[in-house]
Design a protein around this motif. Sequence first.
Motif, PDB file in Angstrom:
ATOM      1  N   GLU A  38      25.255  22.906   6.056  1.00 13.19           N
ATOM      2  CA  GLU A  38      26.510  23.187   5.365  1.00 13.19           C
ATOM      3  C   GLU A  38      26.723  22.116   4.312  1.00 13.19           C
ATOM      4  O   GLU A  38      26.678  20.918   4.599  1.00 13.19           O
ATOM      5  CB  GLU A  38      27.689  23.191   6.328  1.00 13.19           C
ATOM      6  CG  GLU A  38      28.990  23.529   5.618  1.00 13.19           C
ATOM      7  CD  GLU A  38      30.163  23.697   6.561  1.00 13.19           C
ATOM      8  OE1 GLU A  38      31.287  23.447   6.118  1.00 13.19           O
ATOM      9  OE2 GLU A  38      29.947  24.073   7.723  1.00 13.19           O
ATOM     10  N   LYS A  40      28.950  20.210   1.194  1.00 13.47           N
ATOM     11  CA  LYS A  40      30.303  19.654   1.170  1.00 13.47           C
ATOM     12  C   LYS A  40      31.367  20.668   0.763  1.00 13.47           C
ATOM     13  O   LYS A  40      32.512  20.555   1.148  1.00 13.47           O
ATOM     14  CB  LYS A  40      30.347  18.440   0.252  1.00 13.47           C
ATOM     15  CG  LYS A  40      29.447  17.324   0.735  1.00 13.47           C
ATOM     16  CD  LYS A  40      30.195  16.046   0.878  1.00 13.47           C
ATOM     17  CE  LYS A  40      29.264  14.945   1.306  1.00 13.47           C
ATOM     18  NZ  LYS A  40      29.469  14.536   2.654  1.00 13.47           N
ATOM     19  N   ASN A  41      30.981  21.698   0.008  1.00 13.93           N
ATOM     20  CA  ASN A  41      31.952  22.715  -0.413  1.00 13.93           C
ATOM     21  C   ASN A  41      32.110  23.827   0.637  1.00 13.93           C
ATOM     22  O   ASN A  41      32.809  24.798   0.412  1.00 13.93           O
ATOM     23  CB  ASN A  41      31.531  23.327  -1.747  1.00 13.93           C
ATOM     24  CG  ASN A  41      30.302  24.222  -1.632  1.00 13.93           C
ATOM     25  OD1 ASN A  41      29.619  24.227  -0.620  1.00 13.93           O
ATOM     26  ND2 ASN A  41      30.023  24.951  -2.681  1.00 13.93           N
ATOM     27  N   GLY A  42      31.431  23.682   1.785  1.00 16.59           N
ATOM     28  CA  GLY A  42      31.526  24.673   2.848  1.00 16.59           C
ATOM     29  C   GLY A  42      30.457  25.748   2.795  1.00 16.59           C
ATOM     30  O   GLY A  42      30.299  26.517   3.739  1.00 16.59           O
ATOM     31  N   GLU A  43      29.723  25.828   1.702  1.00 13.64           N
ATOM     32  CA  GLU A  43      28.664  26.828   1.570  1.00 13.64           C
ATOM     33  C   GLU A  43      27.517  26.495   2.525  1.00 13.64           C
ATOM     34  O   GLU A  43      27.206  25.333   2.758  1.00 13.64           O
ATOM     35  CB  GLU A  43      28.159  26.851   0.126  1.00 13.64           C
ATOM     36  CG  GLU A  43      27.169  27.955  -0.163  1.00 13.64           C
ATOM     37  CD  GLU A  43      26.752  27.981  -1.625  1.00 13.64           C
ATOM     38  OE1 GLU A  43      25.824  28.754  -1.912  1.00 13.64           O
ATOM     39  OE2 GLU A  43      27.318  27.263  -2.456  1.00 13.64           O
ATOM     40  N   GLN A  44      26.891  27.519   3.067  1.00  7.16           N
ATOM     41  CA  GLN A  44      25.767  27.334   3.978  1.00  7.16           C
ATOM     42  C   GLN A  44      24.475  27.746   3.280  1.00  7.16           C
ATOM     43  O   GLN A  44      24.448  28.724   2.542  1.00  7.16           O
ATOM     44  CB  GLN A  44      25.948  28.164   5.242  1.00  7.16           C
ATOM     45  CG  GLN A  44      27.157  27.748   6.045  1.00  7.16           C
ATOM     46  CD  GLN A  44      27.383  28.643   7.248  1.00  7.16           C
ATOM     47  OE1 GLN A  44      26.721  29.659   7.429  1.00  7.16           O
ATOM     48  NE2 GLN A  44      28.333  28.268   8.071  1.00  7.16           N
ATOM     49  N   SER A 106      25.637  18.346   7.118  1.00  4.40           N
ATOM     50  CA  SER A 106      25.957  18.960   8.403  1.00  4.40           C
ATOM     51  C   SER A 106      24.872  19.972   8.716  1.00  4.40           C
ATOM     52  O   SER A 106      24.603  20.878   7.939  1.00  4.40           O
ATOM     53  CB  SER A 106      27.311  19.672   8.331  1.00  4.40           C
ATOM     54  OG  SER A 106      28.332  18.745   8.106  1.00  4.40           O
ATOM     55  N   TYR A 108      23.688  22.861  11.338  1.00  6.88           N
ATOM     56  CA  TYR A 108      24.158  23.725  12.415  1.00  6.88           C
ATOM     57  C   TYR A 108      23.148  23.663  13.542  1.00  6.88           C
ATOM     58  O   TYR A 108      21.973  23.922  13.340  1.00  6.88           O
ATOM     59  CB  TYR A 108      24.326  25.159  11.923  1.00  6.88           C
ATOM     60  CG  TYR A 108      25.602  25.324  11.163  1.00  6.88           C
ATOM     61  CD1 TYR A 108      26.768  25.665  11.830  1.00  6.88           C
ATOM     62  CD2 TYR A 108      25.654  25.082   9.807  1.00  6.88           C
ATOM     63  CE1 TYR A 108      27.961  25.789  11.153  1.00  6.88           C
ATOM     64  CE2 TYR A 108      26.840  25.203   9.118  1.00  6.88           C
ATOM     65  CZ  TYR A 108      27.983  25.558   9.783  1.00  6.88           C
ATOM     66  OH  TYR A 108      29.154  25.650   9.110  1.00  6.88           O
TER      67      TYR A 108
END
Length: 112
Positions: A38, A40-44, A106, A108
């Motif tokens: 993930e 920093k902008n939340g995109e995976q 991050s 997962y």
Amino acid sequence: MCCMKEAFVDIDESYKGSITFEDLSQRPVEGRGRILIELKNGEQKFISKVFYVPDMKNNILSLGQFLEKGFEVQMKDKNLKIFYESGATIASVKMTRNKMFPLDLSIYVKMF
């Protein structure tokens, strides 16, 4: 290269080999697969062809992996910057004394 088996979304454990580092030490490769990160902008994003090397202390991400995903990588004045295709900065990291660029991503973790 990733040392955490649980970080892989899928893994081919029949893939075997070894990695040789600059000091000529070697570590066995015990699989290859994909991990999901993930940004920093939340995109995976998936990072593919990641080697599973359980005998490592840290995970190592190739700049080539970022380039394959369409990001731009810039290294200047002891800084590493990674940009989206649009030019927006997603990471900026200073070089450490041992000439590394520690990037906090991050991952997962898949629960087996």
